[in-house]
Design a protein around this motif. Structure first.
Motif, short mmCIF file in Angstrom:
data_model
loop_
_atom_site.label_atom_id
_atom_site.label_comp_id
_atom_site.label_asym_id
_atom_site.label_seq_id
_atom_site.Cartn_x
_atom_site.Cartn_y
_atom_site.Cartn_z
N ILE A 113 75.78 -4.48 15.93
CA ILE A 113 75.70 -5.91 16.13
C ILE A 113 76.78 -6.32 17.14
N ALA A 114 76.71 -7.54 17.62
CA ALA A 114 77.63 -7.97 18.68
C ALA A 114 79.09 -7.88 18.25
N ALA A 115 79.36 -8.09 16.96
CA ALA A 115 80.74 -8.05 16.46
C ALA A 115 81.28 -6.64 16.33
N GLY A 116 80.42 -5.62 16.41
CA GLY A 116 80.89 -4.24 16.39
C GLY A 116 80.30 -3.33 15.35
N HIS A 126 69.88 -5.63 13.67
CA HIS A 126 70.87 -6.72 13.67
C HIS A 126 71.43 -7.01 12.28
N GLN A 127 71.30 -6.05 11.35
CA GLN A 127 71.73 -6.28 9.98
C GLN A 127 72.84 -5.31 9.58
N VAL A 128 73.81 -5.81 8.84
CA VAL A 128 74.85 -5.01 8.21
C VAL A 128 74.67 -5.13 6.70
N TRP A 129 74.56 -4.00 6.03
CA TRP A 129 74.51 -3.99 4.56
C TRP A 129 75.76 -3.30 4.04
N LEU A 130 76.24 -3.74 2.89
CA LEU A 130 77.43 -3.12 2.31
C LEU A 130 77.21 -1.63 2.06
N ASP A 155 88.47 3.04 14.61
CA ASP A 155 87.23 2.28 14.78
C ASP A 155 86.53 2.09 13.44
N ALA A 156 86.57 3.13 12.60
CA ALA A 156 85.97 3.01 11.27
C ALA A 156 86.64 1.91 10.46
N LEU A 161 86.76 -3.79 8.33
CA LEU A 161 87.40 -5.11 8.20
C LEU A 161 86.53 -6.22 8.79
N ILE A 162 85.88 -5.94 9.91
CA ILE A 162 84.97 -6.93 10.50
C ILE A 162 83.81 -7.20 9.55
#
Length: 371
Positions: A113-116, A126-130, A155-156, A161-162
Motif C-alpha cells: 500500500i502507499a504507506a508501505g 490494497h488491504q492490510v490484515w493483522l 523495514d519489518a 508500526l505503520i
C-alpha cells in the motif's frame, strides 16, 4: 514421567497430514513454529525430527517449494519460511537456503500500500490484515539477519508500526482485523478504511508478531515504541479475559449472543504473554499466560472415544471479502458464523508454542523485568 500434553503433541505431529495436500502453506507453518519452539525449549530430537521430515516433503533438491507460486503474492506463504532458516542453520543444506531466498524474492516485489506495508494477497488488493503481520515480518527479520542485511530487519519493524497506526481503534485500545487503503471493500469504513469488529485470532496473530519482532531486533528508538504498543495491547487483553482466563471469539463483546471462548486466540495470547515475560517485559505477564494455558488444558482439551486428546473450540478460518461464494463482512455476527474445527493446527501450533514457553520458564531464569 510422561507428560500427557507433550505426548499429545508428539502423536499429533506423527500423524499430521499436510493441511493443503502437501502444498506450501501457512497452516503447516503453524506446526513448524510449534515444533521449533518445543525443540528449542527441550532439546529433544523428536521435535526436530518431525520438523525435518515434514519440511523435506515440501522442498525438492533444487530448493523449490511444493505448490508454491511466487506471483500469487500471498503473504501467508512466507510464514513457513522460518522453518527453512532453522533447518539451514542446523544442517548447512543449501536447498533450504535456496528455498528461503525464493520467499525473500517474493517480498522484494510483493505489492505494498502507499504507506508501505504489504498487501495481504494479490487477490485482496490494497488491504492490510493483522494476520499478514505475523505471516511475513518475523521471516523478513530472520532472513535479514541470516544474509546480513539489517535494513530488512528495520523495514519489518517500520511496517509493523505503520500497520499498527493504520489499524488502531483508539476507542477500544485494540486493532481492527483489516484496513483497505482504497475504501473499496464494503466491509471498510468510508472514513477510516477499517473493518467493523475485533476478531480475537487476528489480535493473536498481531500479538505474536509483536513479541517475535521484539525478540529478533536490536535496541533502537522504534523498538522502544514497539514495546510501548505491546504493553498497551497487553493491558487491554488482560482486562478482556473470561473468568477462566481465556478470550472470546469477538473479543470485546462478552454479552454478544453466541460468543464463545476461542482456543486458537487463547493459545496465541498465552504464548505472547509468556514470551514477553521471558524477554523481561513484565513478570506479571507470565501468570496471565500460564493461566490461559492451564485453562485450555482444563476446558478445551478433551479425550475422544478413541482415547486421543483433542483441542476443541477452534475457529477454522475467518477473513474479509469474497471467498468461496460468500462475502465476509467482518461484523461480529460474521465471526460467530464461521465453523469450528477440532484439532485445527492454527490452535495446536500456538498451543505447542505456549507450552514450550512454560518449559523455558521452568528451565531459565527470567530476564530483569522492564521498568
Amino acid at each position: 514421567m510422561s507428560d500427557p500434553l507433550m505426548d499429545y503433541f508428539d502423536a499429533y505431529a506423527r500423524d499430521y497430514a499436510p493441511y493443503k495436500g502437501g502444498s506450501w502453506c501457512y497452516e503447516d507453518g503453524c506446526l513448524y513454529r510449534g515444533l521449533i519452539a518445543l525443540f528449542d525449549a527441550t532439546g529433544e530430537a523428536r521435535w526436530y525430527d518431525h520438523l525435518k521430515r515434514l519440511v523435506d516433503a515440501q522442498v525438492d533438491a533444487e530448493g523449490q517449494l511444493s505448490g508454491y507460486i511466487l506471483t500469487e503474492y500471498n503473504i501467508d506463504n512466507i510464514l513457513p519460511g522460518r522453518a527453512l532458516i532453522t533447518l539451514f542453520q542446523h544442517t548447512g543444506d543449501e536447498r533450504y537456503r535456496k528455498a528461503a531466498d525464493l520467499l525473500a524474492r517474493q517480498l522484494q516485489s510483493h505489492p505494498r500500500i502507499a504507506a508501505g506495508p504489504y498487501w495481504h494477497k494479490l487477490r485482496y488488493p490494497h488491504q492490510v490484515w493483522l494476520d499478514g503481520l505475523y505471516m511475513g515480518l518475523a521471516f523478513k527479520a530472520e532472513y535479514g539477519a541470516l544474509v546480513n542485511q539489517p535494513l530488512m530487519m528495520w523495514d519489518a519493524l517500520d511496517e509493523l508500526l505503520i500497520s499498527l497506526d493504520l489499524t488502531a481503534d483508539e476507542a477500544s485500545g485494540l486493532y481492527r482485523h483489516g484496513y483497505d487503503e482504497q475504501r473499496l471493500q464494503s466491509w471498510a469504513d468510508a472514513k477510516t478504511g477499517l473493518s467493523p469488529a475485533h476478531w480475537a485470532r487476528a489480535l493473536g496473530w498481531l500479538a505474536m508478531a509483536m513479541v517475535d519482532l521484539f525478540d529478533l531486533l536490536l535496541d533502537s528508538a522504534n523498538k522502544v515504541v514497539l514495546q510501548q504498543r505491546l504493553t498497551a495491547l497487553f493491558d487491554r487483553l488482560r482486562a478482556l479475559r473470561t473468568k477462566d482466563g481465556r478470550w472470546l471469539q469477538v473479543i470485546d463483546q462478552p454479552d454478544l449472543n453466541g460468543n464463545y471462548a476461542e482456543s486458537s486466540a487463547t493459545a496465541m495470547f498465552a504464548y505472547a504473554f509468556l514470551k514477553a515475560a521471558r524477554l523481561g517485559l513484565g513478570q506479571a505477564y507470565a501468570e496471565i499466560g500460564l493461566g490461559a494455558l492451564h485453562s485450555l488444558e482444563h476446558h478445551a482439551l478433551r479425550t475422544n472415544e478413541a482415547g486421543r486428546m483433542v483441542l476443541h473450540n477452534i475457529c477454522c478460518v475467518a477473513g474479509l471479502g469474497g471467498f468461496g461464494g460468500v462475502y465476509r463482512d467482518g461484523t461480529p455476527a460474521y465471526y460467530l458464523s464461521e465453523a469450528l474445527n477440532d484439532d485445527d493446527i492454527k490452535g495446536v501450533g500456538p498451543l505447542m508454542m505456549a507450552q514450550a514457553e512454560s518449559y523455558r520458564r521452568k528451565a531459565e531464569k527470567p530476564l530483569i523485568t522492564a521498568a
